[in-house]
Design a protein around this motif. Structure first.
Motif, PDB file in Angstrom:
ATOM      1  N   GLN A 157       0.854  -1.188   0.000  1.00 41.36           N
ATOM      2  CA  GLN A 157       0.000   0.000   0.000  1.00 41.36           C
ATOM      3  C   GLN A 157       0.895   1.244   0.000  1.00 41.36           C
ATOM      4  OE1 GLN A 157      -3.336  -0.889   0.232  1.00 41.36           O
ATOM      5  NE2 GLN A 157      -3.543   1.173  -0.510  1.00 41.36           N
ATOM      6  N   ALA A 159       1.410   5.612   0.088  1.00 43.75           N
ATOM      7  CA  ALA A 159       0.745   6.754   0.730  1.00 43.75           C
ATOM      8  C   ALA A 159      -0.211   7.433  -0.242  1.00 43.75           C
ATOM      9  CB  ALA A 159       1.794   7.735   1.212  1.00 43.75           C
ATOM     10  N   PRO A 163      -5.741   7.635   0.807  1.00 42.17           N
ATOM     11  CA  PRO A 163      -5.322   8.150   2.119  1.00 42.17           C
ATOM     12  C   PRO A 163      -6.479   8.190   3.128  1.00 42.17           C
ATOM     13  CG  PRO A 163      -5.310   9.892   0.434  1.00 42.17           C
ATOM     14  CD  PRO A 163      -5.503   8.586  -0.283  1.00 42.17           C
ATOM     15  N   ASP A 165      -8.605   5.960   3.744  1.00 46.85           N
ATOM     16  CA  ASP A 165      -8.731   4.695   4.472  1.00 46.85           C
ATOM     17  C   ASP A 165      -7.717   4.600   5.607  1.00 46.85           C
ATOM     18  OD1 ASP A 165      -9.963   1.992   4.747  1.00 46.85           O
ATOM     19  OD2 ASP A 165      -7.908   1.350   4.390  1.00 46.85           O
ATOM     20  N   ARG A 166      -6.529   5.164   5.363  1.00 45.64           N
ATOM     21  CA  ARG A 166      -5.515   5.089   6.435  1.00 45.64           C
ATOM     22  C   ARG A 166      -6.040   5.783   7.687  1.00 45.64           C
ATOM     23  NH1 ARG A 166      -1.929   4.426   3.217  1.00 45.64           N
ATOM     24  NH2 ARG A 166      -1.988   6.498   2.315  1.00 45.64           N
ATOM     25  N   LYS A 167      -6.633   6.965   7.477  1.00 50.71           N
ATOM     26  CA  LYS A 167      -7.173   7.728   8.615  1.00 50.71           C
ATOM     27  C   LYS A 167      -8.364   6.983   9.241  1.00 50.71           C
ATOM     28  CE  LYS A 167      -7.657  11.175  11.259  1.00 50.71           C
ATOM     29  NZ  LYS A 167      -6.597  11.571  12.163  1.00 50.71           N
ATOM     30  N   TYR A 169      -9.386   3.834   8.935  1.00 49.38           N
ATOM     31  CA  TYR A 169      -9.130   2.511   9.519  1.00 49.38           C
ATOM     32  C   TYR A 169      -8.495   2.640  10.896  1.00 49.38           C
ATOM     33  CZ  TYR A 169      -8.659  -2.432   9.921  1.00 49.38           C
ATOM     34  OH  TYR A 169      -8.807  -3.720  10.381  1.00 49.38           O
ATOM     35  N   SER A 187     -13.713   0.100   2.593  1.00 50.37           N
ATOM     36  CA  SER A 187     -12.275   0.066   2.864  1.00 50.37           C
ATOM     37  C   SER A 187     -11.564  -0.875   1.886  1.00 50.37           C
ATOM     38  CB  SER A 187     -12.061  -0.383   4.317  1.00 50.37           C
ATOM     39  OG  SER A 187     -10.729  -0.713   4.562  1.00 50.37           O
ATOM     40  N   LYS A 191      -9.548   0.466  -2.053  1.00 54.67           N
ATOM     41  CA  LYS A 191      -8.117   0.209  -2.298  1.00 54.67           C
ATOM     42  C   LYS A 191      -7.931  -0.679  -3.525  1.00 54.67           C
ATOM     43  CE  LYS A 191      -7.790  -1.034   1.997  1.00 54.67           C
ATOM     44  NZ  LYS A 191      -7.504  -1.474   3.346  1.00 54.67           N
TER      45      LYS A 191
END
Ligand code: URA
Length: 438
Positions: A157, A159, A163, A165-167, A169, A187, A191
């Motif tokens: 994955q 950056a 982005p 989803d990172r926050k 999740y 989610s 991706k």
């Protein structure tokens, strides 16, 4: 309705059971991406979604907005059909490592962006990183160039991709909102769809070692995933597979790479190959290069028997900076200094090998991470695991533990003693591959 775009108004509408509109959902995703919504507002809406659910329309809008929160790989220059496979995660699930080169050897490009392992499930990129020199951190332009050249790339994955989803999740993980079907759907699919694929096959697992333990809930997830992906114009199918005991005979990063190489050489374990073929067949059918699953199976078997799949794996390892000689000589993979057998306490049949117990033993050895920031040891793990239904004799090894220190070895040994149950009476083997949805 401009006022509805205040976070508190969007939260209140979902709290009261309303269906959110596109503008509201897009504002939420933008708020997660650019920081304009506070963590407590994002978390409150996540909990409202968890409790109230989302309609298929809302889920599709959320998926699309999340996908658009970052870069979407443009693979339109690649003429071959592009198919990926995603698994909801299990123990000993190394399918991607050999399935991707098998499918690529059949003429279908496989752009695959995978995660790292967390908790009891392993991650494809951790396994790949056990190959000396292998780089999982390609940029999107390197990924595209490699796909054009050799038709397969397995990367981590980045950056740039989703982005939001990172926050979200990270917040879900600490606010008890992970187990929400619309949130899981958005989610995973955001991706996968940002990878630039044409079609997608999902391995939705159920059972003790799966993310969704109950079959009915896993089925609900499979239906939601396939319908949202189709609504977004991506032909998608889900294969339901059981995850009660580990897949194959090995758990641990380098040990799983070695087992995948066995699969590419035509000597993979039956259970692992059953799941691999079931997923690969659907990839070739959806990509349009096989008329049905039987024809897909013939192509995949040929990719192995001809050596083309193993050659593709070598090519991929070399392209990503790894040592391609591991394909012919797995002793080049990292190895542990300590190896110890777990002997069977009696003669009989293997009654149970609890995937969660094996995962816990592997975690204690250092093969996985309990927290995202933990490091892992690529060499440790468990190999030679017996399968449920196998006949064993008193003292016969039930598995081999690979450890880096005696203390961890003793802990893992004690867990495995409890986890692998031998008793009198034959046990029938249940089918691993179940319903195909979509
Ligand atoms: N895997 C993901 O990528 N996201 C989820 O929400 C659950 C599993």
């Amino acid at each position: 309705m401009a006022t509805a775009l205040f976070p508190q108004h969007v939260i209140a509408r979902k709290r009261d059971g309303a269906e959110l509109d596109r503008g509201e959902i897009e504002a939420f995703v933008k708020g997660a991406t650019d920081g304009s919504w506070a963590d407590y507002q994002l978390s409150a809406l996540l909990m409202a979604i968890f409790l109230r659910g989302m309609t298929p329309r809302e889920t599709a809008i959320l998926t699309e907005a999340m996908m658009r929160s970052g870069t979407i790989a443009d693979l339109s220059a690649i003429r071959a059909p592009k198919a990926d496979k995603h698994s909801t995660g299990g123990v000993g699930d190394k399918v991607s490592l050999h399935l991707a080169p098998m499918v690529a050897a059949c003429g279908v490009a496989v752009p695959m962006i995978s995660g790292r392992g967390l908790g009891h499930t392993g991650g494809t990129v951790d396994k790949l990183e056990s190959i000396p020199g292998f780089r999982v951190g390609l940029s999107i332009s390197e990924y595209r160039a490699q796909l054009e050249k050799i038709g397969v790339a397995l990367i981590s994955q980045t950056a740039e991709i989703v982005p939001a989803d990172r926050k979200l999740y990270a917040l879900r993980d600490v606010t008890a909102t992970v187990e929400s079907i619309p949130l899981i759907c958005a989610s995973i699919l955001s991706k996968k769809l940002a990878e630039g694929i044409d079609v997608l096959v999902l391995d939705v697992k159920f059972g003790r070692g799966a993310f969704m333990k109950e079959k009915a809930r896993a089925r609900e997830l499979a239906v939601a995933l396939t319908s949202v992906a189709k609504a977004m114009g991506k032909p998608t199918r889900a294969v339901m597979t059981a995850m009660d005991e580990p897949l194959g005979h090995s758990v641990g990063n380098a040990l799983e790479v070695a087992e995948s190489i066995e699969c590419l050489k035509g000597s993979g374990p039956q259970d692992l190959m059953d799941v691999t073929f079931a997923l690969g067949e659907q990839m070739l059918v959806l990509a349009g290069t096989a008329k049905d699953a039987v024809a897909g199976r013939v192509q995949l078997e040929r990719s192995v028997s001809s050596g083309a799949a193993l050659a593709k794996f070598r090519e991929m390892v070399a392209a990503q900076g790894g040592d391609p000689r591991v394909a012919d000589d797995p002793s080049r993979l990292p190895a542990s200094p300590i190896r110890a057998q777990v002997p069977s306490p009696s003669s009989g049949w293997v009654q149970d090998v609890d995937a969660l117990g094996v995962a816990l033993a592997a975690l204690r050895l250092g093969a996985g991470r309990a927290r995202a920031e933990d490091g892992i040891d690529p060499a440790v793990g468990i190999s030679g695991l017996v399968k449920v239904g196998e006949r064993v004799l008193n003292g016969q090894p039930l598995c081999v533990v690979h450890a880096n220190d005696q203390g961890r070895l003793a802990e893992a040994h004690a867990i495995l003693d409890r986890t692998i149950v031998v008793g009198p009476g034959a046990v029938p083997r249940a089918a691993l591959v179940g319903e195909i949805i979509g």
